[in-house]
Each structure stands twice: as C-alpha cells, then as structure tokens.
Design an enzyme around this catalytic site. Structure first.
Site, PDB file in Angstrom:
ATOM      1  N   GLU A  94     -48.067  23.104  -3.900  1.00 37.55           N
ATOM      2  CA  GLU A  94     -48.516  21.929  -3.176  1.00 37.55           C
ATOM      3  C   GLU A  94     -47.597  20.728  -3.397  1.00 37.55           C
ATOM      4  O   GLU A  94     -47.025  20.570  -4.466  1.00 37.55           O
ATOM      5  CB  GLU A  94     -49.948  21.578  -3.599  1.00 37.55           C
ATOM      6  N   CYS A 107     -45.317  13.534  -4.784  1.00 37.88           N
ATOM      7  CA  CYS A 107     -45.639  14.282  -5.998  1.00 37.88           C
ATOM      8  C   CYS A 107     -45.148  15.719  -5.771  1.00 37.88           C
ATOM      9  O   CYS A 107     -45.661  16.426  -4.899  1.00 37.88           O
ATOM     10  CB  CYS A 107     -47.145  14.205  -6.206  1.00 37.88           C
ATOM     11  N   CYS A 114     -48.362  27.490 -13.940  1.00 36.47           N
ATOM     12  CA  CYS A 114     -47.800  26.914 -15.157  1.00 36.47           C
ATOM     13  C   CYS A 114     -48.271  27.732 -16.346  1.00 36.47           C
ATOM     14  O   CYS A 114     -49.438  28.125 -16.416  1.00 36.47           O
ATOM     15  CB  CYS A 114     -48.233  25.459 -15.330  1.00 36.47           C
ATOM     16  N   CYS A 118     -52.815  23.916 -20.393  1.00 38.82           N
ATOM     17  CA  CYS A 118     -53.585  22.772 -20.889  1.00 38.82           C
ATOM     18  C   CYS A 118     -55.043  22.973 -20.480  1.00 38.82           C
ATOM     19  O   CYS A 118     -55.338  23.453 -19.388  1.00 38.82           O
ATOM     20  CB  CYS A 118     -53.029  21.468 -20.350  1.00 38.82           C
ATOM     21  N   CYS A 121     -56.527  21.537 -16.915  1.00 44.17           N
ATOM     22  CA  CYS A 121     -55.633  21.522 -15.751  1.00 44.17           C
ATOM     23  C   CYS A 121     -55.859  22.732 -14.843  1.00 44.17           C
ATOM     24  O   CYS A 121     -55.829  23.879 -15.301  1.00 44.17           O
ATOM     25  CB  CYS A 121     -54.185  21.486 -16.225  1.00 44.17           C
ATOM     26  N   CYS A 339     -54.072  14.452  -9.145  1.00 48.10           N
ATOM     27  CA  CYS A 339     -53.448  15.055 -10.302  1.00 48.10           C
ATOM     28  C   CYS A 339     -54.270  16.176 -10.890  1.00 48.10           C
ATOM     29  O   CYS A 339     -55.469  16.015 -11.103  1.00 48.10           O
ATOM     30  CB  CYS A 339     -53.354  14.009 -11.400  1.00 48.10           C
TER      31      CYS A 339
END
Ligand code: SAH
Ligand code: SF4
Length: 363
Positions: A94, A107, A114, A118, A121, A339
């Site tokens: 995205e 962004c 990933c 975390c 996230c 985010c």
C-alpha cells in the site's frame, strides 16, 4: 545483452550512468533519459527526441520503464488517498498520499510484509514475504506524482516518509538507490529534510545510512525502558535502547538536525505518567522531537487507543520537561489508511528471523 528488458527505475543516477557506459553510451545520455522519465513523465524511448535514433532503438530492445500496477484506489473524506499496488504472486503493498495545505506527503512501502513482528502492527502481524526492488519503491513516488498532477500542482509529492509497509532499513540495498533518486536534481529534487526514513531500530544500518545518505530519521521508540520495549518492538532484544539512542545522536551529528521519536499510544501499556517521565529523562537536552501516534486498531489486534485526554497529559509532561512533542492527527480513517493499518495482501513466506534461538518464539 540480456533477453529480459531492464527496468531503468531500478538504477540510481550513478548506476544508470554505468549501465549506459556498458552500452557504449555517454554519462550525459543517462542524465537525458532521467530527465525524460522523472521530469517530463515520458517512458517511451522513441519519444526521447534528444537521443540518437540508434540509442533509442537500443533502449527499446534492452530496457523498459515499468511502474507498479494499481489494484485498487481509495479516497477518504479528508482527501487522503490510498492505493493497493500489485507486488506479484497475488500480493500487494500500500501507498498513501496525505494532502495538507503546505505539502503533500507520500507514505511509501519498502517490503511485502515485515519480519520484525512489533506487537501492535498490522503489517508485522502478516509476516514477511519479500523486499521491494528499487523500481518498486521509487515507482510509488513516480506513479503518485503522475496520477495526482493537476489536482495538486506540478509536483504533488513534496515529502516522502518511509512509513508504509515494511522495515526500510531491512531492505537497505534497494532503499538507498531509491532515496538517491528522491534527492537527485534529475529525480524528484526533494531536500534531505523532506525525505524521512522510519526505523524500528536497526542500528548497524542506521550507522551506514548516516554516512551514505543522511536523510531525516524517525525512530519507532514506543517504550522508555528495555523491559517494555523488548515486548513491543522485539528488535530491541538485539539492539537495546542505550545502543539505539547512541546511534541516533551520532546520526544527527552528521546533519545537525534532530531525530523524531515515534511513540504509539497504547492504552494502559506505555502511556502512564511514569512512562512520560522516563521518556523525558532519556531525551532531555538531546536533539530529539517526539511524535505521539494514537494507536490505530486493526482486526485481531490486542491493544486499545489511549483516550485523547491521556495523550494530552502525556504530551504535557514531555513539554514541561522541555521536549518538543506533537500528536499525530489521524488521517484517512474511513479507508484504513493510517499508520500501522497498512496490510496489503501478504502471503507469509518466512517466519521472523527474530523467532530463532536468540529471541525466543512468538505467536
Ligand atoms: N518499519 C518502520 C516503518 C513503518 S511503520 C518502523 O517501524 O518505524 C510506521 C510507523 O507506524 C512506526 O512508528 C510504527 O511503529 C507505527 N505503527 C505500527 N502499527 C501501528 C498502529 N497500529 N497504530 C499506530 N501506529 C502504528
Ligand atoms: Fe515492521 Fe515497522 Fe510494523 Fe514493526 S512497526 S512490524 S518494524 S512495519
């Protein structure tokens, strides 16, 4: 030469000159081609009229300019725009454009998923599939600029933040050429202050970046002590806060500015008064700014957003300790463009490298 055409978006300026030199062309030919692609939005080599016919024919055979393919396009009521871009094999990443009165921020994603896992996230929750190429990273900027031109002036993207999907410094090799294209006068001509790399704290790569491409740095701190940060940002077990902060101060020594510390506000987890005081003690009298991010919930997540009044209180404590602090406005809520909500479509190919012996297994 090779049978498959080479995507010229994969080269930084120096790399493109070298590629042209290999074909017996001159460095200025590479610069002419960059100008066509990045300034004039022309990808058709036949239309690059200041190149010789012979060179144009050679480029048509050996090279291409391939932008990411758009799978879907979403507009939020506040003007935020989100695209889902094909990443091959049914996967997607995205890109989000956030228009403001004085700037347009893009962004940008750096990986399909990933691996750093975390705890809060959405991208991390999907696991990791692969790194994006330089062409796929810079292609997001090129594509957005072309599509939004007209609606937002000649150069809609005035700022780039590497805060989309993925950990940019875990894809260092493809990232740096893309950053160079963002900064180059024949690329997007952005100043170093307007290009920000956000990292969860890959210390060795932060040190390399300081030397090789010293753009603005944002660090996802999210906790003021190792016990809590180990839990929220597992890479902390490898590079704890002391080591991370030392790399931060060294980083800004090179550019004389400041590091932005991102701090996601998780209700009852890292948002208490004592956390604010502990954070202040870490950052006092340092070239630091804090950006508090209201947590963006996503399906399956285990955290809640800190209430606005408590965020304000946290911010006040930091202010009273002389720490410059802002709270991020949430944007694009109605299209899940904020985010940490960027999820795309990731098929987990590998488990996190942090799930090995040194880190202990998670989930
Ligand atoms: N991997 C990089 C950059 C991408 S994430 C990094 O971690 O810094 C961009 C920012 O969004 C980071 O500060 C990240 O911690 C934060 N973030 C992740 N999930 C979030 C969520 N659900 N709500 C709010 N912020 C989140
Ligand atoms: Fe990866 Fe950043 Fe998400 Fe952590 S916050 S899992 S480093 S994208």
């Amino acid at each position: 030469m090779s049978d498959t055409p080479v995507n010229l978006l994969d080269f930084d300026p120096e790399g493109l000159e070298a590629w042209f030199a290999d074909r017996g062309a001159r460095p200025f030919h590479a610069r002419q081609v960059m100008k066509w692609i990045y300034h004039r939005d022309i990808d058709d080599f036949g239309a690059m009229t200041d190149l010789s016919k012979k060179l144009r024919a050679q480029l048509e055979q050996d090279a291409c300019v391939e932008l990411p393919r758009v799978l879907s396009d979403h507009s939020a009521s506040d003007g935020t725009r989100k695209w889902l871009l094909a990443a091959g094999g049914g996967q997607a990443v995205e890109t989000v454009f956030i228009p403001e009165t004085d700037r347009g921020t893009l962004c940008v994603s750096s990986q399909v998923g990933c691996a750093l896992d975390c705890a809060f996230c959405a991208t991390g929750a999907q696991g990791f599939n692969r790194n994006l190429s330089t062409a796929e990273i810079i292609g997001q900027v090129l594509f957005a600029n072309r599509l939004l031109k007209g609606s937002y002036g000649e150069r809609p993207v005035s700022n780039v933040v590497m805060m989309g999907m993925g950990e940019p410094l875990a894809n260092y090799r493809a990232l740096v050429p893309a950053l160079r294209l963002m900064l180059d006068p024949l690329g997007f001509e952005l100043s170093r202050r307007r290009v920000t790399v956000s990292t969860s704290g890959l210390v060795p790569q932060m040190r390399k970046l300081a030397d090789e491409c010293n753009v603005a740095l944002a660090v996802s701190l999210h906790a003021p002590n190792d016990a809590l940060r180990d839990r929220l940002v597992p890479i902390n077990r490898r590079h704890p806060i002391r080591e991370l902060l030392r790399a931060c101060w060294d980083y800004v020594q090179e550019n004389g500015r400041h590091v932005t510390f991102e701090y996601v506000m998780l209700d009852g987890v890292n948002d208490k008064r004592e956390h604010a005081r502990e954070l202040a003690a870490l950052l006092r009298n340092r070239p630091a700014k804090v950006n508090l991010i209201p947590f963006n919930p996503f399906p399956g997540g285990q955290f809640q957003r800190t209430p606005a009044a408590n965020i304000q209180q946290f911010q006040d404590i930091l202010h009273n300790n002389g720490i410059r602090t802002t709270t991020r406005r949430t944007r694009g809520d109605d299209i899940a463009a904020a985010c940490g909500q960027l999820a795309g479509q990731v098929e987990n190919r590998v488990t996190s490298p942090l799930q090995g012996k040194t880190m202990g297994a998670r989930g």
